[in-house]
Design a protein around this motif. Structure first.
Motif, short mmCIF file in Angstrom:
data_model
loop_
_atom_site.label_atom_id
_atom_site.label_comp_id
_atom_site.label_asym_id
_atom_site.label_seq_id
_atom_site.Cartn_x
_atom_site.Cartn_y
_atom_site.Cartn_z
N TYR A 87 0.84 -1.18 0.00
CA TYR A 87 0.00 0.00 0.00
C TYR A 87 0.88 1.24 0.00
O TYR A 87 2.07 1.18 0.30
N GLU A 88 0.28 2.33 -0.35
CA GLU A 88 0.97 3.61 -0.39
C GLU A 88 0.21 4.57 0.51
O GLU A 88 -1.01 4.67 0.42
N THR A 89 0.91 5.26 1.37
CA THR A 89 0.28 6.22 2.26
C THR A 89 -0.14 7.44 1.46
O THR A 89 0.64 7.97 0.68
N SER A 90 -1.37 7.87 1.69
CA SER A 90 -1.90 9.02 0.96
C SER A 90 -1.29 10.32 1.47
O SER A 90 -0.98 10.45 2.65
N SER A 91 -1.19 11.27 0.58
CA SER A 91 -0.74 12.61 0.96
C SER A 91 -1.88 13.39 1.62
O SER A 91 -1.67 14.46 2.17
N GLY A 92 -3.10 12.85 1.53
CA GLY A 92 -4.27 13.57 2.00
C GLY A 92 -5.03 14.23 0.86
O GLY A 92 -6.13 14.72 1.02
N ALA A 150 -3.48 14.71 -5.92
CA ALA A 150 -2.01 14.73 -5.93
C ALA A 150 -1.47 13.31 -6.00
O ALA A 150 -0.49 13.04 -6.70
N ASP A 151 -2.10 12.41 -5.26
CA ASP A 151 -1.67 11.01 -5.27
C ASP A 151 -1.78 10.41 -6.66
O ASP A 151 -1.00 9.53 -7.03
N LEU A 152 -2.75 10.91 -7.44
CA LEU A 152 -2.92 10.44 -8.82
C LEU A 152 -1.99 11.15 -9.79
O LEU A 152 -1.95 10.83 -10.97
N GLY A 153 -1.25 12.15 -9.29
CA GLY A 153 -0.28 12.86 -10.13
C GLY A 153 -0.88 13.90 -11.04
O GLY A 153 -0.26 14.29 -12.04
N LEU A 154 -2.07 14.40 -10.72
CA LEU A 154 -2.71 15.42 -11.56
C LEU A 154 -2.04 16.77 -11.36
O LEU A 154 -1.69 17.15 -10.23
#
Length: 105
Positions: free
Chosen positions: A5-10, A14-18
Motif C-alpha cells: 500500500y501507499e500512504t496518501s498525501s491527504g 495529488a496522489d494520482l499525479g494530476l
C-alpha cells in the motif's frame, strides 16, 4: 500475506499525479459542503437551482460530485447563497503542508 500500500498525501488528486491537484482538491471540499447543505435542507434539485441561481442540470452535477465543472469562486458563491460565511486566510507556507486548505466549522 503482505499487502502493498501507499500512504496518501491527504489529496487524492495529488496522489494520482494530476497537475492541478490542489485546485481540484479545494473545489471538491467546497463542492462537498454545497452538496451536504442541499441534502440537509432536503431541497429538491429545482428548489436548489432557484436558490443558487443556476439550472437544474448544474445542481445534478453537484449532487453527482462533478465539482470540476465549477470554479472555486462559483462554489464560494453557492455557499454564500446558502447563507454560509467563507473565510480566506493567508499565512506563510510550512514545508510538508498543502498550499491550499479548507477548514470546516
Amino acid at each position: 500475506m503482505t499487502v502493498d500500500y501507499e500512504t496518501s498525501s491527504g489529496n487524492v488528486f495529488a496522489d494520482l499525479g494530476l497537475d492541478n491537484a490542489d485546485e481540484l482538491f479545494i473545489r471538491a471540499q467546497l463542492g462537498i459542503q454545497v452538496f451536504k447543505i442541499i441534502r440537509e435542507r432536503n431541497l429538491t434539485q429545482k428548489d436548489a437551482a432557484e436558490l443558487l441561481g443556476i439550472k437544474q442540470p448544474e445542481v445534478s452535477a453537484i449532487m453527482c460530485g462533478k465539482f470540476d465543472r465549477f470554479s472555486q469562486e462559483r462554489l464560494i458563491g453557492f455557499l454564500n447563497r446558502l447563507e454560509q460565511k467563507v473565510v480566506i486566510q493567508v499565512s506563510p507556507h510550512l514545508e510538508g503542508e498543502p498550499y491550499q486548505h479548507v477548514a470546516i466549522s
